[in-house]
Enzyme design. Structure first.
Site, PDB file in Angstrom:
ATOM      1  N   ARG A  81      11.759  -2.883  10.441  1.00 25.35           N
ATOM      2  CA  ARG A  81      10.690  -2.563  11.395  1.00 25.35           C
ATOM      3  C   ARG A  81      10.493  -3.707  12.389  1.00 25.35           C
ATOM      4  NH1 ARG A  81       5.619  -0.178   8.066  1.00 25.35           N
ATOM      5  NH2 ARG A  81       4.516  -1.516   9.538  1.00 25.35           N
ATOM      6  N   ARG A  91      11.758  -5.930   3.909  1.00 29.08           N
ATOM      7  CA  ARG A  91      11.552  -4.464   3.913  1.00 29.08           C
ATOM      8  C   ARG A  91      12.586  -3.758   4.791  1.00 29.08           C
ATOM      9  NH1 ARG A  91       5.801  -1.970   5.137  1.00 29.08           N
ATOM     10  NH2 ARG A  91       5.873  -3.312   6.973  1.00 29.08           N
ATOM     11  N   ARG A 108      -9.420   0.658   9.749  1.00 29.99           N
ATOM     12  CA  ARG A 108      -8.907  -0.688   9.904  1.00 29.99           C
ATOM     13  C   ARG A 108      -9.976  -1.615  10.471  1.00 29.99           C
ATOM     14  NH1 ARG A 108      -3.374  -0.223   9.856  1.00 29.99           N
ATOM     15  NH2 ARG A 108      -2.282  -2.200   9.968  1.00 29.99           N
ATOM     16  N   LYS A 153       0.838  -1.218   0.000  1.00 24.10           N
ATOM     17  CA  LYS A 153       0.000   0.000   0.000  1.00 24.10           C
ATOM     18  C   LYS A 153       0.874   1.269   0.000  1.00 24.10           C
ATOM     19  CE  LYS A 153      -2.001  -1.230   3.840  1.00 24.10           C
ATOM     20  NZ  LYS A 153      -1.339  -2.547   4.082  1.00 24.10           N
ATOM     21  N   ARG A 189      -0.208  -9.648  13.148  1.00 26.41           N
ATOM     22  CA  ARG A 189      -0.816  -8.601  12.309  1.00 26.41           C
ATOM     23  C   ARG A 189      -1.754  -9.211  11.268  1.00 26.41           C
ATOM     24  NH1 ARG A 189       4.278  -5.934  10.017  1.00 26.41           N
ATOM     25  NH2 ARG A 189       2.951  -4.372   9.073  1.00 26.41           N
TER      26      ARG A 189
HETATM   27  P1  AP5 Z   1       4.914  -1.585   1.667  1.00 27.22           P
HETATM   28  O1  AP5 Z   1       4.527  -0.682   0.547  1.00 27.22           O
HETATM   29  O2  AP5 Z   1       5.784  -1.012   2.751  1.00 27.22           O
HETATM   30  O3  AP5 Z   1       3.633  -2.347   2.283  1.00 27.22           O
HETATM   31  P2  AP5 Z   1       2.363  -1.812   3.100  1.00 27.22           P
HETATM   32  O4  AP5 Z   1       1.160  -2.479   2.530  1.00 27.22           O
HETATM   33  O5  AP5 Z   1       2.353  -0.314   3.161  1.00 27.22           O
HETATM   34  O6  AP5 Z   1       2.679  -2.463   4.524  1.00 27.22           O
HETATM   35  P3  AP5 Z   1       2.582  -1.932   5.993  1.00 27.22           P
HETATM   36  O7  AP5 Z   1       3.256  -3.011   6.822  1.00 27.22           O
HETATM   37  O8  AP5 Z   1       3.170  -0.559   6.159  1.00 27.22           O
HETATM   38  O9  AP5 Z   1       1.098  -1.921   6.292  1.00 27.22           O
HETATM   39  P4  AP5 Z   1       0.426  -2.189   7.634  1.00 27.22           P
HETATM   40  O10 AP5 Z   1      -0.977  -1.912   7.290  1.00 27.22           O
HETATM   41  O11 AP5 Z   1       0.686  -3.463   8.298  1.00 27.22           O
HETATM   42  O12 AP5 Z   1       1.192  -1.222   8.630  1.00 27.22           O
HETATM   43  P5  AP5 Z   1       0.898   0.234   9.097  1.00 27.22           P
HETATM   44  O13 AP5 Z   1       2.158   0.977   8.929  1.00 27.22           O
HETATM   45  O14 AP5 Z   1      -0.360   0.776   8.487  1.00 27.22           O
HETATM   46  O15 AP5 Z   1       5.666  -2.847   1.008  1.00 27.22           O
HETATM   47  C1  AP5 Z   1       6.212  -3.871   1.817  1.00 27.22           C
HETATM   48  C2  AP5 Z   1       7.596  -4.290   1.238  1.00 27.22           C
HETATM   49  O16 AP5 Z   1       7.409  -4.892  -0.043  1.00 27.22           O
HETATM   50  C3  AP5 Z   1       8.573  -3.118   1.008  1.00 27.22           C
HETATM   51  O17 AP5 Z   1       9.879  -3.556   1.298  1.00 27.22           O
HETATM   52  C4  AP5 Z   1       8.458  -2.821  -0.489  1.00 27.22           C
HETATM   53  O18 AP5 Z   1       9.647  -2.277  -1.043  1.00 27.22           O
HETATM   54  C5  AP5 Z   1       8.146  -4.207  -1.065  1.00 27.22           C
HETATM   55  N1  AP5 Z   1       7.256  -4.133  -2.225  1.00 27.22           N
HETATM   56  C6  AP5 Z   1       6.180  -3.326  -2.380  1.00 27.22           C
HETATM   57  N2  AP5 Z   1       5.588  -3.541  -3.573  1.00 27.22           N
HETATM   58  C7  AP5 Z   1       6.317  -4.530  -4.175  1.00 27.22           C
HETATM   59  C8  AP5 Z   1       6.213  -5.226  -5.428  1.00 27.22           C
HETATM   60  N3  AP5 Z   1       5.242  -4.929  -6.302  1.00 27.22           N
HETATM   61  N4  AP5 Z   1       7.101  -6.193  -5.718  1.00 27.22           N
HETATM   62  C9  AP5 Z   1       8.083  -6.507  -4.831  1.00 27.22           C
HETATM   63  N5  AP5 Z   1       8.261  -5.888  -3.640  1.00 27.22           N
HETATM   64  C10 AP5 Z   1       7.382  -4.913  -3.312  1.00 27.22           C
HETATM   65  O19 AP5 Z   1       0.559   0.020  10.651  1.00 27.22           O
HETATM   66  C11 AP5 Z   1       1.528  -0.429  11.588  1.00 27.22           C
HETATM   67  C12 AP5 Z   1       0.845  -0.765  12.919  1.00 27.22           C
HETATM   68  O20 AP5 Z   1       0.227   0.411  13.491  1.00 27.22           O
HETATM   69  C13 AP5 Z   1      -0.325  -1.763  12.802  1.00 27.22           C
HETATM   70  O21 AP5 Z   1       0.122  -3.095  12.798  1.00 27.22           O
HETATM   71  C14 AP5 Z   1      -1.168  -1.407  14.030  1.00 27.22           C
HETATM   72  O22 AP5 Z   1      -0.623  -1.984  15.186  1.00 27.22           O
HETATM   73  C15 AP5 Z   1      -1.021   0.101  14.123  1.00 27.22           C
HETATM   74  N6  AP5 Z   1      -2.128   0.787  13.430  1.00 27.22           N
HETATM   75  C16 AP5 Z   1      -2.021   1.523  12.266  1.00 27.22           C
HETATM   76  N7  AP5 Z   1      -3.225   2.008  11.911  1.00 27.22           N
HETATM   77  C17 AP5 Z   1      -4.110   1.594  12.849  1.00 27.22           C
HETATM   78  C18 AP5 Z   1      -5.514   1.731  13.006  1.00 27.22           C
HETATM   79  N8  AP5 Z   1      -6.239   2.422  12.115  1.00 27.22           N
HETATM   80  N9  AP5 Z   1      -6.105   1.128  14.055  1.00 27.22           N
HETATM   81  C19 AP5 Z   1      -5.397   0.435  14.958  1.00 27.22           C
HETATM   82  N10 AP5 Z   1      -4.050   0.261  14.870  1.00 27.22           N
HETATM   83  C20 AP5 Z   1      -3.409   0.813  13.827  1.00 27.22           C
END
Ligand code: AP5
Length: 249
Positions: free
Chosen positions: A193, A160, A121, A42, A204
């Protein structure tokens, strides 16, 4: 693709913080929610969408990561509470996350538009977003739902690496920095991370299937859902996203 991101101070710091430079708007302020399992890509798509459509990347995960570097006096009570839940390894409750987003409601009105990532979420958060947008007289253009098999997700997360300074995201195999461990943009020392360790990934993913996956039905019923296969290169997925958006308009 790992160019420095536009300033997001208003989102990351909240309070009275203002952004120095907004993403270049493209005429229409696009307003999207990005859905998909952790690590589906994302954030990577958000970078490409910001560059093309000018919408600002509003990630709740980035707020929490940035909050750890803020002075305690700069944190609102909701943000302090969220960090405390996370420190104890507990999920941040809906009411706290909703307060944090509500404190940043100006960002929803940004003339550049927005890409909400990580919020909503849960269905309760989606209900709250609907109310917030209605109060501001705003509507979502679409909800982009990225899908990928679990084994590819685990590969993406375990490789990552993230820059603590400019928040650029790399992958040790798919998108390596020019110099190992060092950010191409700002020279920051890349880190793995904490929540990308195998045991955290499992927790997760469980939370995602239980709480976030039902949002696809929520938005499908509202005619907003666009499901996009997230296999292939970031550019291929981005092109698929643009095609899906064009086919819809
Ligand atoms: P990347 O683009 O970083 O993936 P992402 O989908 O953004 O993953 P996140 O882990 O950031 O999402 P998340 O929803 O778990 O975490 P968030 O930060 O929101 O890509 C991943 C990797 O793959 C990278 O290395 C990239 O280079 C590679 N890649 C990408 N595309 C590719 C491709 N096409 N081919 C090959 N490689 C590729 O949240 C973190 C934590 O915060 C949560 O776990 C939760 O505890 C808390 N939190 C956040 N929001 C809330 C909420 N609304 N409510 C409650 N808790 C929350």
């Amino acid at each position: 693709m790992t160019d420095a991101k536009p300033d997001r101070s208003a989102w990351l710091k909240g309070g009275n913080s203002k952004c120095q430079a907004k993403p270049a708007a493209t005429g229409k302020p696009w307003r999207f929610v990005l859905l998909g399992a952790p690590g589906v890509g994302k954030g990577t798509q958000a970078e490409l969408l910001t560059a093309r459509l000018g919408a600002c990347h509003l990630s709740t995960g980035d707020i929490f990561r940035a909050a750890k570097q803020l002075d305690e006096r700069e944190r609102t009570p909701a943000l302090t509470a969220a960090l405390e839940y996370m420190r104890r390894g507990e999920l941040v409750p809906d009411s706290t996350v909703i307060d944090i987003v509500r404190e940043r409601r100006e960002c929803l009105k940004c003339e550049s538009g927005f890409l909400l990532d990580g919020f909503p979420r849960t269905v309760a958060q989606a209900d709250a977003l609907e109310v917030l947008l209605k109060e501001e007289g705003l509507r979502l253009d679409a909800v982009l739902n990225y899908e990928l098999p679990i084994e590819l997700i685990v590969k993406r997360l375990s490789g990552r690496r993230t820059c603590p300074g400019c928040k650029a995201v790399y992958h040790i195999e798919n998108r390596p920095p020019k110099k190992e461990g060092v950010c191409d943009n700002c020279g920051g020392e890349l880190y793995h991370r904490e929540d990308d360790r195998p045991e955290s990934i499992r927790v997760r993913m469980e939370a995602y299937w239980k709480s976030t996956a039902p949002l696809t039905d929520f938005y499908n019923r509202r005619g907003l859902l666009l499901t996009i296969p997230a296999n292939g290169t970031p550019e291929e997925i981005f092109n698929r996203t643009m095609e899906a958006l064009h086919a819809r308009s």
